[in-house]
Design a protein around this motif. Structure first.
Motif, PDB file in Angstrom:
ATOM      1  N   TYR A 193       0.825  -1.205   0.000  1.00  0.00           N
ATOM      2  CA  TYR A 193       0.000   0.000   0.000  1.00  0.00           C
ATOM      3  C   TYR A 193       0.868   1.266   0.000  1.00  0.00           C
ATOM      4  O   TYR A 193       0.585   2.204  -0.762  1.00  0.00           O
ATOM      5  CB  TYR A 193      -0.968  -0.004   1.187  1.00  0.00           C
ATOM      6  CG  TYR A 193      -2.191  -0.895   0.986  1.00  0.00           C
ATOM      7  CD1 TYR A 193      -2.513  -1.420  -0.252  1.00  0.00           C
ATOM      8  CD2 TYR A 193      -3.031  -1.197   2.054  1.00  0.00           C
ATOM      9  CE1 TYR A 193      -3.620  -2.233  -0.435  1.00  0.00           C
ATOM     10  CE2 TYR A 193      -4.155  -2.002   1.893  1.00  0.00           C
ATOM     11  CZ  TYR A 193      -4.446  -2.519   0.642  1.00  0.00           C
ATOM     12  OH  TYR A 193      -5.557  -3.313   0.460  1.00  0.00           O
ATOM     13  N   ALA A 244      -6.041  -0.117  -2.391  1.00  0.00           N
ATOM     14  CA  ALA A 244      -5.256   0.891  -1.669  1.00  0.00           C
ATOM     15  C   ALA A 244      -5.962   2.240  -1.667  1.00  0.00           C
ATOM     16  O   ALA A 244      -5.881   2.985  -0.682  1.00  0.00           O
ATOM     17  CB  ALA A 244      -3.874   1.024  -2.298  1.00  0.00           C
ATOM     18  N   ARG A 254      -9.330  -0.744   1.501  1.00  0.00           N
ATOM     19  CA  ARG A 254      -8.144  -1.526   1.828  1.00  0.00           C
ATOM     20  C   ARG A 254      -8.478  -2.949   2.253  1.00  0.00           C
ATOM     21  O   ARG A 254      -7.690  -3.872   2.067  1.00  0.00           O
ATOM     22  CB  ARG A 254      -7.339  -0.827   2.939  1.00  0.00           C
ATOM     23  CG  ARG A 254      -6.839   0.555   2.553  1.00  0.00           C
ATOM     24  CD  ARG A 254      -5.777   1.066   3.515  1.00  0.00           C
ATOM     25  NE  ARG A 254      -6.153   0.979   4.898  1.00  0.00           N
ATOM     26  CZ  ARG A 254      -6.867   1.898   5.560  1.00  0.00           C
ATOM     27  NH1 ARG A 254      -7.297   2.977   4.920  1.00  0.00           N
ATOM     28  NH2 ARG A 254      -7.144   1.746   6.837  1.00  0.00           N
TER      29      ARG A 254
END
Length: 265
Positions: free
Chosen positions: A110, A158, A162
């Protein structure tokens, strides 16, 4: 909480304008409401006097106190200080738009996605350390077409949700597999810059487990996908294998000097 300290109305407006500009750059809209629980704009006179002397004099135009960070958004600031302010603000925008503080945060991967947007926005050069190359391999693993910048599950998760990465991964690798993968990523990231205090094998085991997991995930996904034509699958697999090979070689030669860099945002 991140506090952006201003003295004048124009300084406050400039911060908000920056927020909106970043939001439009990433998401194409002007909705910055997700930042409310992560960022606060605060006038200078509302800051405790015991803190202002540190905020006023810090070279980086910021001051940490516990889990709080105060950014000086007034007076002269260096280019470095301005970039740190923008990097943090942009990270907050993407983090807050994709979930809460308690939601999944996949270390290395991420931050890699976020760093790419930050560099594009700030017009800074790409980095090519181990984390960046590992992040690129993850980008290829979660790609749904040859160009990994389009229709990529890692990027979508991301930026927007998430937590979704878990179901995407476990749909291919099985229940419980994502937890193991995520722990390896956390361990690998957490042990960086600590080579003198841990066994090299710990770092090696984490790295190898991560790249093998990505390889297994990617190849299994390619085998199942019927919506991707074979003439596109083959170059995707070849590209993945080449990047994987180069990453292994890079790790062998550079693992002693692994640094967190921008992907540690």
């Amino acid at each position: 909480m991140d506090y952006f300290v201003y003295k004048t109305k124009s300084e406050k407006e400039a911060i908000i304008e920056e927020m909106i500009g970043m939001r439009k750059f990433i998401y194409g809209d002007e909705d910055i409401s997700s930042l409310d629980n992560f960022v606060k704009l605060i006038p200078y006179e509302k800051v405790k006097k015991s803190l202002t002397e540190y905020i006023d004099t810090n070279v980086g135009a910021l001051f940490h106190k516990g889990n709080d960070c105060f950014y000086r958004c007034y007076g002269e600031r260096s280019e470095y200080a301005l970039n740190v302010f923008k990097e943090d603000l942009m990270t907050n925008i993407m983090f807050s738009s994709s979930g809460s503080k308690d939601d999944i945060f996949l270390e290395v991967f991420y931050p890699f996605v976020y760093a790419r947007y930050i560099r594009k926005y700030l017009h800074t050069e790409d980095k090519s350390g181990i984390n960046e190359e590992l992040g690129h391999l993850g980008l290829l693993a979660f790609a749904n077409e040859y160009n990994p910048d389009f229709n990529n599950d890692l990027v979508i998760c991301a930026l927007y949700n998430r937590n979704n990465i878990k179901s995407i991964y476990e749909n291919i690798m099985g229940v419980g597999s994502f937890e193991r993968f995520m722990k390896r990523c956390e361990s690998f990231f957490g042990h960086q810059n600590k080579a003198n205090s841990i066994d090299d094998e710990v770092l090696n085991e984490d790295f190898n487990a991560i790249i093998e997991s990505l390889k297994d995930f990617f190849l299994e996904k390619m085998g199942r996908r019927r919506d991707i034509p074979n003439e596109e699958k083959e170059p995707m697999i070849d590209n993945f294998e080449e990047v994987l090979y180069l990453l292994k070689e890079k790790y062998k030669s550079e693992k002693e000097s692994i640094t967190i860099g921008v992907t540690g945002l």
